[in-house]
Design a protein around this motif. Structure first.
Motif, mmCIF file in Angstrom:
data_model
loop_
_atom_site.group_PDB
_atom_site.id
_atom_site.type_symbol
_atom_site.label_atom_id
_atom_site.label_comp_id
_atom_site.label_asym_id
_atom_site.label_seq_id
_atom_site.Cartn_x
_atom_site.Cartn_y
_atom_site.Cartn_z
ATOM 1 N N ALA A 79 0.795 -1.180 0.063
ATOM 2 C CA ALA A 79 -0.069 0.095 0.042
ATOM 3 C C ALA A 79 1.003 1.502 -0.068
ATOM 4 C CB ALA A 79 -1.065 -0.046 1.168
ATOM 5 N N LEU A 80 1.848 1.395 0.804
ATOM 6 C CA LEU A 80 2.571 2.644 0.943
ATOM 7 C C LEU A 80 3.427 2.678 -0.539
ATOM 8 C CD1 LEU A 80 4.173 2.241 4.516
ATOM 9 C CD2 LEU A 80 2.518 3.742 3.666
ATOM 10 N N ALA A 81 4.079 1.297 -0.983
ATOM 11 C CA ALA A 81 4.659 1.817 -2.166
ATOM 12 C C ALA A 81 3.805 2.055 -3.425
ATOM 13 C CB ALA A 81 5.164 0.048 -2.633
ATOM 14 N N LEU A 82 2.699 1.505 -3.503
ATOM 15 C CA LEU A 82 1.673 2.264 -4.384
ATOM 16 C C LEU A 82 1.314 3.878 -4.221
ATOM 17 C CD1 LEU A 82 -1.110 -0.654 -4.276
ATOM 18 C CD2 LEU A 82 0.492 -0.196 -6.153
ATOM 19 N N VAL A 83 1.320 4.087 -3.034
ATOM 20 C CA VAL A 83 0.930 5.544 -2.870
ATOM 21 C C VAL A 83 2.084 6.321 -3.170
ATOM 22 C CG1 VAL A 83 0.674 7.404 -1.029
ATOM 23 C CG2 VAL A 83 -0.652 5.183 -1.085
ATOM 24 N N THR A 84 3.542 5.870 -2.758
ATOM 25 C CA THR A 84 4.539 6.539 -3.222
ATOM 26 C C THR A 84 5.087 6.690 -4.556
ATOM 27 O OG1 THR A 84 5.879 4.856 -2.524
ATOM 28 C CG2 THR A 84 5.484 6.476 -0.718
ATOM 29 N N ASN A 85 4.479 5.414 -5.308
ATOM 30 C CA ASN A 85 4.774 5.208 -6.642
ATOM 31 C C ASN A 85 4.065 6.152 -7.581
ATOM 32 O OD1 ASN A 85 3.876 3.364 -9.384
ATOM 33 N ND2 ASN A 85 5.919 3.788 -9.090
ATOM 34 N N THR A 86 2.662 6.748 -7.131
ATOM 35 C CA THR A 86 2.031 7.503 -7.976
ATOM 36 C C THR A 86 2.609 8.850 -8.439
ATOM 37 O OG1 THR A 86 0.134 6.609 -6.825
ATOM 38 C CG2 THR A 86 -0.240 8.794 -7.851
ATOM 39 N N PRO A 87 3.321 9.456 -7.516
ATOM 40 C CA PRO A 87 3.961 10.792 -7.963
ATOM 41 C C PRO A 87 4.855 10.491 -9.315
ATOM 42 C CG PRO A 87 3.863 10.981 -5.551
ATOM 43 C CD PRO A 87 3.603 9.579 -5.973
ATOM 44 N N ILE A 88 5.526 9.388 -9.053
ATOM 45 C CA ILE A 88 6.532 8.975 -10.105
ATOM 46 C C ILE A 88 5.900 8.834 -11.579
ATOM 47 C CG2 ILE A 88 8.329 7.483 -10.868
ATOM 48 C CD1 ILE A 88 9.116 7.006 -7.907
ATOM 49 N N VAL A 89 4.919 7.969 -11.425
ATOM 50 C CA VAL A 89 4.207 7.701 -12.650
ATOM 51 C C VAL A 89 3.337 8.865 -13.410
ATOM 52 C CG1 VAL A 89 2.184 6.584 -13.537
ATOM 53 C CG2 VAL A 89 3.707 5.458 -11.816
ATOM 54 N N VAL A 90 2.594 9.859 -12.276
ATOM 55 C CA VAL A 90 2.149 11.203 -12.878
ATOM 56 C C VAL A 90 3.191 11.872 -13.401
ATOM 57 C CG1 VAL A 90 0.939 13.295 -12.106
ATOM 58 C CG2 VAL A 90 0.485 11.108 -11.166
ATOM 59 N N ARG A 91 4.101 11.885 -12.809
ATOM 60 C CA ARG A 91 5.321 12.976 -13.305
ATOM 61 C C ARG A 91 5.981 12.287 -14.549
ATOM 62 N NH1 ARG A 91 8.329 12.874 -9.326
ATOM 63 N NH2 ARG A 91 9.965 11.355 -9.992
ATOM 64 N N ARG A 92 5.989 11.232 -15.151
ATOM 65 C CA ARG A 92 6.571 10.706 -16.166
ATOM 66 C C ARG A 92 5.621 10.171 -17.340
ATOM 67 N NH1 ARG A 92 11.681 6.738 -14.858
ATOM 68 N NH2 ARG A 92 12.484 7.905 -13.093
ATOM 69 N N GLU A 93 4.000 9.976 -16.756
ATOM 70 C CA GLU A 93 3.170 9.630 -17.688
ATOM 71 C C GLU A 93 2.067 10.840 -17.860
ATOM 72 O OE1 GLU A 93 3.140 6.915 -19.617
ATOM 73 O OE2 GLU A 93 5.254 6.239 -18.658
ATOM 74 N N ALA A 98 -5.830 7.036 -15.070
ATOM 75 C CA ALA A 98 -5.075 5.547 -15.011
ATOM 76 C C ALA A 98 -3.721 5.810 -14.141
ATOM 77 C CB ALA A 98 -4.617 5.146 -16.230
ATOM 78 N N THR A 99 -3.362 7.081 -13.986
ATOM 79 C CA THR A 99 -2.012 7.205 -13.012
ATOM 80 C C THR A 99 -2.268 7.454 -11.791
ATOM 81 O OG1 THR A 99 -1.897 9.467 -13.631
ATOM 82 C CG2 THR A 99 -0.807 8.023 -15.140
ATOM 83 N N LEU A 100 -3.623 7.608 -11.129
ATOM 84 C CA LEU A 100 -4.076 7.838 -10.138
ATOM 85 C C LEU A 100 -4.516 6.715 -9.260
ATOM 86 C CD1 LEU A 100 -5.900 11.148 -10.270
ATOM 87 C CD2 LEU A 100 -3.341 10.903 -9.310
ATOM 88 N N VAL A 101 -4.879 5.525 -10.076
ATOM 89 C CA VAL A 101 -5.484 4.100 -9.610
ATOM 90 C C VAL A 101 -4.398 3.740 -8.539
ATOM 91 C CG1 VAL A 101 -5.761 2.039 -10.383
ATOM 92 C CG2 VAL A 101 -6.677 3.500 -11.781
ATOM 93 N N PRO A 102 -3.066 3.775 -8.649
ATOM 94 C CA PRO A 102 -2.167 3.141 -7.492
ATOM 95 C C PRO A 102 -2.469 3.679 -6.153
ATOM 96 C CG PRO A 102 -0.818 3.149 -9.494
ATOM 97 C CD PRO A 102 -2.281 3.841 -9.790
ATOM 98 N N ALA A 103 -2.587 5.098 -6.065
ATOM 99 C CA ALA A 103 -2.604 5.857 -4.870
ATOM 100 C C ALA A 103 -4.176 5.398 -4.329
ATOM 101 C CB ALA A 103 -2.599 7.295 -5.206
ATOM 102 N N ALA A 104 -5.000 5.320 -5.287
ATOM 103 C CA ALA A 104 -6.308 5.001 -4.678
ATOM 104 C C ALA A 104 -6.475 3.872 -4.011
ATOM 105 C CB ALA A 104 -7.487 5.227 -5.928
ATOM 106 N N ILE A 105 -5.842 2.694 -4.845
ATOM 107 C CA ILE A 105 -6.032 1.460 -4.315
ATOM 108 C C ILE A 105 -5.168 1.339 -3.001
ATOM 109 C CG2 ILE A 105 -5.490 -1.205 -4.749
ATOM 110 C CD1 ILE A 105 -6.544 -0.670 -7.445
ATOM 111 N N GLY A 106 -3.967 1.973 -3.163
ATOM 112 C CA GLY A 106 -2.997 1.898 -1.825
ATOM 113 C C GLY A 106 -3.846 2.373 -0.576
ATOM 114 N N GLY A 107 -4.603 3.659 -0.781
ATOM 115 C CA GLY A 107 -5.265 4.153 0.206
ATOM 116 C C GLY A 107 -6.344 3.428 0.608
ATOM 117 N N ALA A 108 -7.171 2.881 -0.256
ATOM 118 C CA ALA A 108 -8.064 1.766 0.101
ATOM 119 C C ALA A 108 -7.718 0.667 0.972
ATOM 120 C CB ALA A 108 -8.897 1.218 -1.166
ATOM 121 N N ILE A 109 -6.553 0.089 0.605
ATOM 122 C CA ILE A 109 -5.990 -0.979 1.616
ATOM 123 C C ILE A 109 -5.621 -0.434 2.968
ATOM 124 C CG2 ILE A 109 -3.901 -2.361 1.815
ATOM 125 C CD1 ILE A 109 -3.947 -2.662 -1.385
#
Length: 340
Positions: A79-93, A98-109
């Motif tokens: 969950a923490l990895a998904l949340v912290t990974n989101t800014p990297i994906v948003v910055r590059r993609e 779609a790029t916010l999905v990891p944070a949403a699911i990580g937060g839900a967990i």
């Protein structure tokens, strides 16, 4: 002892059913639930054996707590990895749903785990919360189980399908363009297809046909198939006479069905097929080939940039949940493929 025999019989039934389904056809993404169910039953069997055979020892407690704590640690870390990974994906993609999905699911967990912990601490203290909190946990718990089952099985399936020695057709699934050229994601699929082409040619002594599949989006200047064919002409030695264009599809399901139609229209006789896509897309693509009744097909994955993998796997999982939203509301999410 009766309890032990009951658990043993149930474990044998679940494990045997899982093995049968995997041997019969391993492409169904719902197999992940069967594998997880088998693992849980084996865990319960080990716990029951420890409790019945060594009642005066701490064996049962250890058998129960060690896997439970490991799963909890895995969930928190993920969950923490998904949340912290989101800014990297948003910055590059770029900023997209779609790029916010990891944070949403990580937060839900995280929220689900917090509710579970809160429920444990309210035990025998607040009767109303004891009754209500499980209702709030159920959707999140179902999502976590489905997500773990899908992701783990996707990793296992992709890891066990890495190479083939013989095929008649290689189908490369489209993945969007940047201007009139393939994106890095699509270029990796094409490069992987070229590797498979040369390996198969050397192994079976005859080159396979390559089908590049993808239509023209509303924001694209050429079809994906045309751009893919141009990429192969420029970056590989695959003869143009071995390349077939399927340039009308807009979804993965259409990639496959339209490819079959094009092969039939061009009188291409084939018995074995390889589908090349990104590694995070392998399981859903394989599930689609099963649903469409395509036999003798192997789906291979091309490598994906590390930072995009969480988004990729979660997007595939979310696609199945959305496609089966009615079933999800009735019995929980089902990690089955959709025609996206």
């Amino acid at each position: 002892m009766i309890v032990l025999w009951v658990v043993l019989v149930l474990t044998v039934i679940v494990v045997a059913a899982t093995v049968f389904r995997l041997v019969h056809d391993d492409r169904d993404s719902s197999h992940g639930l069967m594998v997880v169910g088998s693992a849980v039953m084996i865990w319960l069997l080990a716990f029951t054996c420890s409790a019945v055979l060594w009642p005066d020892s701490d064996a049962a407690t250890i058998v129960f707590l060690v896997p439970a704590m490991a799963i909890l640690l895995l969930l928190v870390t993920s969950a923490l990895a998904l949340v912290t990974n989101t800014p990297i994906v948003v910055r590059r993609e770029g900023l997209r749903v779609a790029t916010l999905v990891p944070a949403a699911i990580g937060g839900a967990i995280i929220v689900t785990l917090a509710i579970m912990i809160g429920w444990l601490f309210t035990w025998d203290h607040r009767i109303l919360l004891m009754a209500l909190l499980p209702l709030a946990m159920i959707p999140g718990a179902l999502m976590i189980i489905e997500l773990l089952a899908y992701t783990l099985y996707a990793l296992v399936y992709g890891g066990t399908h890495r190479e083939v020695d013989a095929t008649d057709v290689i189908v490369v699934l489209g993945a969007g363009l940047s201007g009139g050229k393939p994106t890095p994601l699509l270029a990796r699929r094409l490069d992987r297809a070229v590797e498979v082409y040369h390996h198969v040619q050397a192994a079976q002594g005859a080159p396979p046909r390559v089908v590049v599949s993808g239509g023209k989006g509303s924001d694209e200047v050429v079809s994906e198939a045309a751009a893919m064919a141009a990429y192969l002409a420029e970056h590989s030695d695959v003869p143009s006479t071995h390349v077939i264009l399927e340039d009308t599809s807009t979804t993965t399901q259409e990639n496959l069905t339209n490819t079959l139609a094009v092969l039939a229209a061009q009188n291409v006789v084939w018995e074995r097929m390889v589908v090349v896509t990104s590694n995070f897309h392998v399981l859903r693509s394989a599930s689609l080939t099963q649903r469409l009744g395509i036999r003798s097909v192997t789906v291979l994955g091309a490598p994906t940039a590390w930072y995009y993998l969480p988004s990729g796997f979660l997007r595939e999982f979310a696609a199945g949940v959305v496609h089966y939203r009615k079933q999800n509301l009735a019995v929980g999410p089902r990690s089955r493929p959709c025609g996206c």
